[in-house]
Design an enzyme around this catalytic site. Structure first.
Site, mmCIF file in Angstrom:
data_model
loop_
_atom_site.group_PDB
_atom_site.id
_atom_site.type_symbol
_atom_site.label_atom_id
_atom_site.label_comp_id
_atom_site.label_asym_id
_atom_site.label_seq_id
_atom_site.Cartn_x
_atom_site.Cartn_y
_atom_site.Cartn_z
ATOM 1 N N ASP A 295 -7.267 -6.458 -3.532
ATOM 2 C CA ASP A 295 -7.097 -5.400 -4.529
ATOM 3 C C ASP A 295 -7.460 -5.885 -5.926
ATOM 4 O OD1 ASP A 295 -6.347 -3.416 -2.861
ATOM 5 O OD2 ASP A 295 -4.200 -3.504 -3.284
ATOM 6 N N GLN B 204 0.830 -1.214 0.000
ATOM 7 C CA GLN B 204 0.000 0.000 0.000
ATOM 8 C C GLN B 204 0.861 1.259 0.000
ATOM 9 O OE1 GLN B 204 -3.418 -0.344 -0.676
ATOM 10 N NE2 GLN B 204 -2.319 -2.242 -1.053
HETATM 11 N N1 HSO Z 1 -5.196 -0.783 -2.789
HETATM 12 C C1 HSO Z 1 -5.939 0.125 -3.627
HETATM 13 C C2 HSO Z 1 -7.079 0.697 -2.816
HETATM 14 O O1 HSO Z 1 -6.640 1.427 -1.754
HETATM 15 C C3 HSO Z 1 -6.490 -0.498 -4.868
HETATM 16 C C4 HSO Z 1 -5.528 -1.056 -5.835
HETATM 17 C C5 HSO Z 1 -5.628 -1.052 -7.186
HETATM 18 N N2 HSO Z 1 -4.540 -1.715 -7.676
HETATM 19 C C6 HSO Z 1 -3.834 -2.098 -6.681
HETATM 20 N N3 HSO Z 1 -4.417 -1.705 -5.537
HETATM 21 ZN ZN ZN Z 2 -3.462 -1.620 -3.659
#
Ligand code: HSO
Ligand code: ZN
Ligand code: NAD
Length: 816
Positions: A744, A641
């Site tokens: 995700d 993240q």
């Molecule tokens: N973690 C993100 C939402 O906070 C979403 C995402 C898209 N691609 C990878 N991660």
């Molecule tokens: Zn993400």
């Protein structure tokens, strides 16, 4: 600085005359002679000497480095060099040139010819020259305020000297005259004659020669006069430049400051702040800044800090602009002008050697400490706190997100939204060129999308399809197929049923990373909910196309339109509609601060009639880990993240870990973090992330519930058993193998989740996000008989007789 004019013939006489005139003006001048040492200068100046006259012979033999070092702490304006120029003398040429960079004032005795002076002036245009030549004394410096006119030098002869090598290339003999402000910003163009120049010098104001009206005293009737600061010639001596301070309302007859329209950039900022200082409304932010020094100083430090941590080009520009704004506010409040600042910049650029540029100790302490340890290791290190050692205020601080000043962002976003509202597609093109550096021919792609725009690697397609199936399964299961029906009392039946929101706009981020997965997370629930029109917005790639993965998912979810735009402009286009972008009823999706702010703006504008899902900003993750957790797993989750953006925040709540165990985490963080392709982004996110050590799972959950994270990972023994104690979180990942990345992309849950602590009151995107509920009721005669009296009584006590009547009239019939 003083320019002294006298008719004395010898060096000694000239200099002593200079000293006398300077003294007459109430200043103390002191001569440093050939055999005095340069070191005398500093004590002399400290002892109250205002201007030191240095004999060139005193320094001619020194190297420039020595001179530079000796003059290091003396303002150039307090030094004057006495000098008999002999440009054929090899030490005079280069040394003189270099000295002119250090010393602004020259007293020149017996120059070989007037041309020598002109050539010196041309070579060193920013120095002040006081010239003594046997028959004539010519002062080539036109810094008007510094001329001390103590003998017969007339302004007219002064003009002759100025124009000695010049030649107008116009038939009428006038000189085109560029009029500039002290920053060199052009105000407009005029013409000058010898006569008008002399008038300008005499009155120290802007006087020109109008080709229709003759002598023209600028501002005589309008009041927009000019204070003349200087006159000089261009490189081929056929154009003059007047440097002036322009009085209100401005140079141009249209009442703008310049004939080229409104100012922009730092000059505009300076004049706005100056006006605000005089008449800022009592409660305005700028007024607070001027009145509250502590606030201003804290902002300067905060912005300087943010500038240091900025990484992306645009963020650096943003932070630098913030810092300049607050620095200028400080200057304006203290009466420091742009010219004052520029003088310092110019004098620094002229120095031959420089101070080493080390920072003061209070700013290097941290760094020195870092250097004691292997420097690299500090790169990925999370601050560590022990909950026991923190006051409740400190805990409250840890709960805050590293957010930007929202006022500021709103100020940037509102004009973008207004522009799209007013100019539609043309504004989108303009803003996309500005922010995304892409020139679009068309701002949309309309379905059916061409196969060529969604050609995918088979493995990618297979992965998208797998993710699609899982997400569809989970979201289809959320569809309410049956209405909710409840008979509240006999003959009174209430029901509630869902209906899709007709037109929805889905924002798919694409700034630092293109996120086709977000297209799945928004498109699938919209599709299974039954939305009739799906518009997808995403920033275009550098070549002006849309990522094929996004087009493929858009095709699968049945989107009608793909808008090739990002940021606030994309949100505005979907909120208001444009020539080619359909207006939608609800806008969903995550994005950066501009996207989030634009969603808020659109939602609060009743003319847009649009709603939004939630504030989904920079990604967040909170991991609760105990001794059973594998640090490699935990760190990989945290970094997943952190790599999203520099404003992401990740937190590790460590349950009862020892210092050594925490150190293992730090080492792992460094190892995995530095190996990432997006290490630079993750590093900044890590710099405002932290580890909080607590004693028990209860303490961990208490903090987590207060923080209300977007994602929560429970990497602890018996993780599932604590689920009932979780009250605030966007999405929870339970046990060591539930990597956040799975949510995700592909497990089935949605990754568009509330951030900033909004998981206290918002849900993440789900199928219900794309529907609204309608309720209905069927009341029979029997039913009305049952509730009627309650209704009439309540209507009566509210004083709403018509309400009461609507039931009473029926009851009367029933009970006849
Ligand atoms: N973690 C993100 C939402 O906070 C979403 C995402 C898209 N691609 C990878 N991660
Ligand atoms: Zn993400
Ligand atoms: N909470 C969630 O569910 C979730 C899910 C995915 C992504 N995210 C977050 O979404 C964010 C995506 O941000 P991003 O920047 O990569 O992409 P983005 O698509 O949100 O923003 C990019 C757009 O911002 C605009 N922009 C850039 N600089 C600007 C400026 N100075 N003024 C006005 N507009 C400007 C540009 O038009 C650009 O197209 C990240 O913070 C990520 O963590 C959150």
């Amino acid at each position: 600085m003083f320019i002294v004019k006298s008719k004395n013939k010898t060096l000694l006489e000239s200099i002593s005359r200079a000293c006398t005139v300077i003294a007459e003006k109430g200043f103390n001048a002191k001569t440093i002679w050939a055999n005095s040492s340069l070191e005398d200068l500093v004590p002399n100046l400290d002892a109250g000497v205002d201007v030191a006259l240095i004999d060139f012979k005193a320094i001619e033999k020194l190297s420039m480095m020595q001179i530079d070092a000796a003059l290091e702490n003396i303002p150039a304006s307090r030094l004057a060099l006495t000098f008999t120029p002999d440009l054929n003398n090899p030490t005079h040429g280069p040394n003189f040139g270099a000295l002119s960079a250090l010393i602004t004032n020259f007293i020149i005795v017996n120059p070989p010819s007037a041309e020598t002076i002109v050539s010196l002036k041309v070579n060193f245009p920013e120095n002040n020259f006081y010239v003594e030549s046997g028959d004539y004394l010519k002062n080539l410096e036109l810094g008007i305020n510094s001329i001390i006119n103590d003998d017969a030098l007339t302004i007219e002869s002064f003009v002759d000297v100025l124009l000695v090598n010049s030649k107008s290339d116009r038939e009428d003999g006038l000189f085109p005259t560029v009029v500039v402000d002290p920053q060199g910003v052009a105000l407009g163009l005029c013409y000058s004659s010898k006569e008008s120049i002399a008038e300008a010098l005499k009155t120290k104001s802007g006087v020109y020669f109008s080709r229709t009206r003759g002598l023209w005293y600028k501002g005589k009737t309008s009041g927009a006069t000019q204070e003349l600061l200087g006159i000089d010639l261009d490189c081929d001596a056929d154009t003059l430049r007047f440097t002036v301070v322009q009085k209100e309302p401005g140079f141009c007859h249209l009442n703008t400051r310049t004939c080229f329209g409104a100012d922009s950039g730092i000059t505009a900022l300076y004049s706005t702040l100056t006006q605000r200082l005089e008449n800022a409304p009592p409660k305005s932010y700028t007024k607070r800044l001027f009145d509250d020094k502590d606030l201003l100083h804290s902002k300067i430090k905060e912005e300087a800090d943010e500038l240091c941590t900025a990484v992306a080009k645009d963020d650096i520009a943003w932070e630098a602009a913030d810092l300049i704004y607050f620095a200028m506010a400080k200057c304006v409040a203290a009466g420091v002008s742009l010219t004052d600042i520029e003088k310092h910049l110019d004098s620094r650029s002229k120095k031959i050697s420089r101070r080493p540029g080390n920072a003061k100790p209070q700013y290097v302490q941290k760094k020195e400490k870092i250097e004691e340890k292997p420097k690299e290791m500090e790169k990925f290190k999370m601050k560590t706190y022990d909950v026991k050692a923190l006051s409740s205020e400190q805990v409250d601080k840890l709960l805050l997100r590293p957010i930007k000043n929202t006022d500021d962002i709103m100020d940037r976003v509102k004009p973008i939204v207004d522009s799209v509202k007013a100019k539609g597609d043309a504004a989108i093109k303009e803003l996309t060129a500005k922010f995304d550096k892409v020139n679009l021919e068309s701002v949309v792609m309309k379905a059916p999308f061409p196969e060529s725009a969604m050609a995918l690697d088979p493995k990618v397609k297979e992965s998208i399809d797998l993710a699609y199936n899982n997400i569809e399964k989970f979201h289809a299961a959320q569809v309410e197929t049956e209405p909710l029906v409840v008979e509240t009392m006999k003959g009174v039946t209430c029901s509630r049923f869902a209906r899709p929101i007709e037109r929805v706009g889905l924002y798919v981020p694409g700034g630092t990373a293109i996120l086709p997965s977000t297209t799945l997370m928004l498109g699938i629930p919209a599709k299974v909910a039954g939305c009739k029109e799906i518009v997808i917005a995403t920033p275009p790639r550098a070549d002006g196309t849309v990522t094929p993965e996004v087009v493929y998912v858009a095709h699968r979810v049945g989107a009608s339109t793909i808008l090739l735009a990002g940021g606030a402009q994309a949100v505005a286009a979907m909120a208001y509609g444009t020539e080619t972008v359909p207006k939608v009823d609800k806008i969903c999706g995550p994005g950066n601060q501009y996207v989030t702010a634009a969603k808020m703006v659109a939602q609060s504008d009743s003319s847009a009639l649009v709603s939004i899902d939630m504030p989904a900003g920079p990604s967040e993750l909170l991991v609760i880990a105990d001794k059973t957790a594998d640090p490699r797993y935990v760190i990989s989750d945290l970094l997943s993240q952190a790599e999203h953006g520099i404003d992401s925040q990740v937190i590790l709540i460590a349950i009862d870990l020892t210092e050594q165990q925490i150190e293992v985490y730090q080492k792992e963080l460094y190892k995995q973090g530095t190996a990432l392709p997006r290490a630079a982004i993750a590093e900044v996110a890590i710099s405002h992330s932290y580890i909080l050590n607590v004693k028990t799972i209860k303490e961990a959950l208490e903090f987590s519930n207060q923080y209300a994270p977007e994602h929560l990972i429970l990497n602890i023994a018996n993780a599932e058993s604590v689920l009932p104690d979780i009250s605030n979180a966007g999405s929870v990942f339970v046990g060591p193998y539930s990597a956040e990345s799975c949510g995700d992309y592909a497990s089935g849950t949605n990754h568009t989740l509330p951030t900033y602590g909004y998981s206290r009151m918002y849900s993440g995107v789900n199928t219900a996000t794309f529907v609204k509920h309608i309720t209905s009721q069927i009341i029979t005669k029997e039913g009305l008989d049952g509730i009627g009296d309650a209704v009439t009584t309540l209507a009566h006590i509210e004083g709403l007789e018509a309400h009461r009547n609507a039931v009473a009239i029926r009851l009367a019939d029933i009970r006849k």
